[in-house]
Design a protein around this motif. Structure first.
Motif, PDB file in Angstrom:
ATOM      1  N   ARG B  64      25.634  34.293  40.356  1.00  0.00           N
ATOM      2  CA  ARG B  64      26.247  35.742  40.391  1.00  0.00           C
ATOM      3  C   ARG B  64      26.555  36.190  39.056  1.00  0.00           C
ATOM      4  O   ARG B  64      27.458  37.022  38.622  1.00  0.00           O
ATOM      5  CB  ARG B  64      27.689  35.598  40.874  1.00  0.00           C
ATOM      6  CG  ARG B  64      27.505  34.896  42.342  1.00  0.00           C
ATOM      7  CD  ARG B  64      28.725  34.205  42.875  1.00  0.00           C
ATOM      8  NE  ARG B  64      28.877  34.154  44.417  1.00  0.00           N
ATOM      9  CZ  ARG B  64      29.416  35.115  44.968  1.00  0.00           C
ATOM     10  NH1 ARG B  64      29.972  36.257  43.972  1.00  0.00           N
ATOM     11  NH2 ARG B  64      29.619  35.420  46.212  1.00  0.00           N
ATOM     12  N   HIS B 140      35.482  50.453  37.444  1.00  0.00           N
ATOM     13  CA  HIS B 140      36.620  49.775  36.635  1.00  0.00           C
ATOM     14  C   HIS B 140      37.591  48.908  37.732  1.00  0.00           C
ATOM     15  O   HIS B 140      38.133  48.017  37.749  1.00  0.00           O
ATOM     16  CB  HIS B 140      37.748  50.908  35.980  1.00  0.00           C
ATOM     17  CG  HIS B 140      38.903  50.167  35.475  1.00  0.00           C
ATOM     18  ND1 HIS B 140      40.114  50.226  36.163  1.00  0.00           N
ATOM     19  CD2 HIS B 140      39.077  49.519  34.130  1.00  0.00           C
ATOM     20  CE1 HIS B 140      41.048  49.698  35.391  1.00  0.00           C
ATOM     21  NE2 HIS B 140      40.349  49.186  34.344  1.00  0.00           N
ATOM     22  N   ILE B 142      36.614  47.803  40.714  1.00  0.00           N
ATOM     23  CA  ILE B 142      35.933  46.596  41.070  1.00  0.00           C
ATOM     24  C   ILE B 142      35.639  45.548  39.973  1.00  0.00           C
ATOM     25  O   ILE B 142      35.405  44.573  40.199  1.00  0.00           O
ATOM     26  CB  ILE B 142      34.673  46.817  41.717  1.00  0.00           C
ATOM     27  CG1 ILE B 142      33.688  47.346  40.675  1.00  0.00           C
ATOM     28  CG2 ILE B 142      34.626  47.665  42.908  1.00  0.00           C
ATOM     29  CD1 ILE B 142      32.053  47.310  41.300  1.00  0.00           C
ATOM     30  N   GLY B 143      36.203  46.001  38.769  1.00  0.00           N
ATOM     31  CA  GLY B 143      36.351  44.875  37.548  1.00  0.00           C
ATOM     32  C   GLY B 143      34.983  44.699  36.765  1.00  0.00           C
ATOM     33  O   GLY B 143      34.654  43.690  36.306  1.00  0.00           O
ATOM     34  N   LEU B 144      33.840  45.542  36.924  1.00  0.00           N
ATOM     35  CA  LEU B 144      32.794  45.534  36.233  1.00  0.00           C
ATOM     36  C   LEU B 144      33.217  45.725  34.633  1.00  0.00           C
ATOM     37  O   LEU B 144      33.807  46.896  34.474  1.00  0.00           O
ATOM     38  CB  LEU B 144      31.846  46.495  36.721  1.00  0.00           C
ATOM     39  CG  LEU B 144      30.551  46.305  36.153  1.00  0.00           C
ATOM     40  CD1 LEU B 144      29.813  45.151  36.378  1.00  0.00           C
ATOM     41  CD2 LEU B 144      29.528  47.542  36.092  1.00  0.00           C
ATOM     42  N   ILE B 314      32.951  40.403  29.274  1.00  0.00           N
ATOM     43  CA  ILE B 314      32.064  39.617  30.250  1.00  0.00           C
ATOM     44  C   ILE B 314      32.350  38.253  30.166  1.00  0.00           C
ATOM     45  O   ILE B 314      32.679  37.577  31.262  1.00  0.00           O
ATOM     46  CB  ILE B 314      30.610  39.952  30.041  1.00  0.00           C
ATOM     47  CG1 ILE B 314      29.981  41.125  30.344  1.00  0.00           C
ATOM     48  CG2 ILE B 314      29.634  38.845  30.896  1.00  0.00           C
ATOM     49  CD1 ILE B 314      28.546  41.553  29.958  1.00  0.00           C
ATOM     50  N   GLY B 316      35.318  37.297  29.538  1.00  0.00           N
ATOM     51  CA  GLY B 316      36.572  37.223  29.650  1.00  0.00           C
ATOM     52  C   GLY B 316      37.611  37.020  28.473  1.00  0.00           C
ATOM     53  O   GLY B 316      38.908  36.831  28.627  1.00  0.00           O
TER      54      GLY B 316
END
Lengths: 338, 338
Positions: B64, B140, B142-144, B314, B316
């Motif tokens: 993923r 944003h 959806i957290g991309l 990416i 985190g």
DNA sequence: TAATCTGATGTAAGCGCTTACATAGCATAT
DNA sequence: ATATGCTATGTAAGCGCTTACATCAGATTA
């Protein structure tokens, strides 16, 4: 924040929502196979309602096509680059292909792994000397579609290539300098060995000299390297050592700029004390002081054609093996014409 | 010629050849989990012997993650673009990320689908006005992971952004023109409405005027559009109508070039009849005739930082929400300094 | 009327990986 | 001696699609 895994919309959700099978959804999306208009409408409605986006990796894995083409360049540093990239990007997008870009400039070119290849693209545009012949051979052997840009095919491989009339362009430039401007001593700032454009341009220079019975003088040749700094250096040396030429032909406009700066530092007037011409007609050329006489190379057009051909090869169609785009003399003040 | 499907090498072949399971091969390749050095050696040998390349799509589907970042620009036309792309490409490669590029210039920006997003990248660099706020919001939500370049975050979203000190740069330029060069009537060629750099630069111009008690005169403002042709047009109009300014501040160097050409066509001398300054310090600026006084923007550096931040997001990690890189006045002849 | 074809759709088997979980061996702790 | 933990490895279940093949209804043909 993480990508929200919980309510990811896949083709399954779309199929359920539309009351059809996943195969039908796939058929609608890809326009493969026959689907009843009403069914298609339901699927489209479901896609819209759920805001579904097909997952590129899953598609790629299942279909064994990435729908991406790769562009391999050596370095992103010349003005040359921008029109080329625009041509490639626009054409790739128009063909429904994603565009992956990587430069091989920083890395050891002789050593794999290369960032772009059969595992992440459907085909490659290979610019000039961005990839060693060895790797091109390997990719050709496994059948990866490729088009070479500003580079010609290794012998007997018949890889399509797109480039410009380097030799004729250089030949015409030197013919012009000799015949119209009356120069006999023409210095040449050659490009890097590894770059094929450099080879042909030098050949054009030599052919013109020969045609006019001017002996080729190695002392009048120095490395421009398609690079401003390198050309600067070479021309400064020439100046120190008393260059006898009345004109310098730089094998590309970037090296012409380096030459121009070196000449100005030496307080030589262009073109009165020494004339200067280049090759490519990058945007800068027209704005230099004096404006640079050069050979216009249709960089963007070559790029477009390369992508069009690559897409055809990917689709299994035949393409021209060798595309040679015409170059054109652009006369400006730096050659002493006016 | 087609990709040779028959003897495709997958992780299974490698595992068999090395006498281990596919999980172990995967662990070796990705350096996840513990593996005995001898086992790893066998796996590497197998990979070498079989010339195995992991399939990016399969990897992406299983993990993923695409290991690719996307760059979204509006158009690939300005000189601005090359240093930016270099910064992005180099940093992306150094981070082990592939780089996907797409421009949204030709398309209807208000309408999906957009070529780059959550389904084919792990994160996006969004340049200026290449994407409508609506889509940025959706991504944003959806957290991309995203980083905005030369654009600031929509209110309350806290999307990291990297840009340059546009307002201060413009302010300093105008301060300089007023205080050091003694100009009072300063015409301004503004950038496109949609482009945030344009907004701040104009603000800097206005602030400086205000600070020097010079009333803002809308007649002295016209559209440069960050575009040579547009600026050319605007300045030609000015000239026809008898522009009363003694200096033109173009909001970027591309429009400064357009202005320069228009002025030359009108046979106005720069800087004697009218001075001219720009913004960005693209490569061309130093080579113009006369060389262009401008504000240097660290374009490549901004690009590097943007990618570094994106990679952190990416992974985190936390990053600076707003990065503002300093700009610097570059004085050359076009402003009448010498 | 039976046989055949065509068009529309569904079923399910992968594509080539990653990774949670299981397992096994061995050292250390109890 | 048994329990516990750790390391090294294997097993197998997907990831989200595409597509070969199967199915079935209705149209066409003999």
């Amino acid at each position: 924040m993480q990508l929200d895994d919980s309510n990811r919309i896949t083709i399954v959700e779309v199929a359920q929502y539309a009351g059809v099978s996943t195969a039908t959804v796939s058929r609608v999306i890809n326009k493969t196979g026959p689907v009843l208009p009403e069914t298609a409408a339901k699927v489209y409605a479901a896609i819209e309602a759920l805001n579904y986006k097909p997952n590129a990796a899953a598609r790629g894995l299942a279909s064994r096509r990435t729908n991406a083409i790769g562009l391999l360049v050596d370095e992103i540093n010349s003005e040359f680059f921008q029109p080329m990239l625009r041509g490639i990007e626009v054409t790739a997008r128009a063909s429904g292909m994603s565009l992956l870009i990587s430069s091989t400039g920083g890395m050891d070119k002789a050593t794999p792994p290369y960032p772009l290849g059969e595992n992440n693209t459907d085909g490659l545009i290979i610019f000039a000397d961005s990839l060693p012949q060895e790797e091109i051979l390997r990719l050709h052997k496994i059948g990866l579609p490729m088009v070479l840009l500003h580079r010609s095919s290794p012998p007997n491989l018949n890889i399509p290539c797109v480039t410009v009339e380097n030799k004729i362009g250089a030949r015409r430039m030197v013919d012009y300098l000799i015949e119209e401007r009356g120069y006999r001593k023409i210095a040449f700032l050659e490009g890097p060995d590894s770059h094929e454009d450099a080879y042909w341009r030098k050949l054009g220079y030599q052919e013109s000299l020969a045609a006019h019975n001017i002996p080729f003088d190695p002392k009048l040749v120095s490395l421009g390297g398609f690079d401003e700094a390198q050309a600067h250096l070479s021309v400064s040396h020439w100046v120190e050592q008393g260059l006898k030429a009345k004109v310098i032909f730089a094998a590309d406009d970037d090296s012409a700029i380096g030459a121009m700066i070196a000449l100005k530092e030496a307080e030589l007037r262009i073109p009165e004390d020494i004339a200067l011409v280049g090759f490519d007609d990058i945007r800068l050329a027209a704005y230099l002081d004096p404006p640079l006489t050069t050979v216009r190379a249709p960089i963007e057009q070559a790029a477009r054609i390369a992508v069009e051909q690559l897409v055809k090869v990917i689709h299994g169609e035949e393409v021209e093996l060798k595309t040679l785009l015409p170059t054109e003399l652009v006369i400006r003040r730096s050659c002493g014409c006016c």
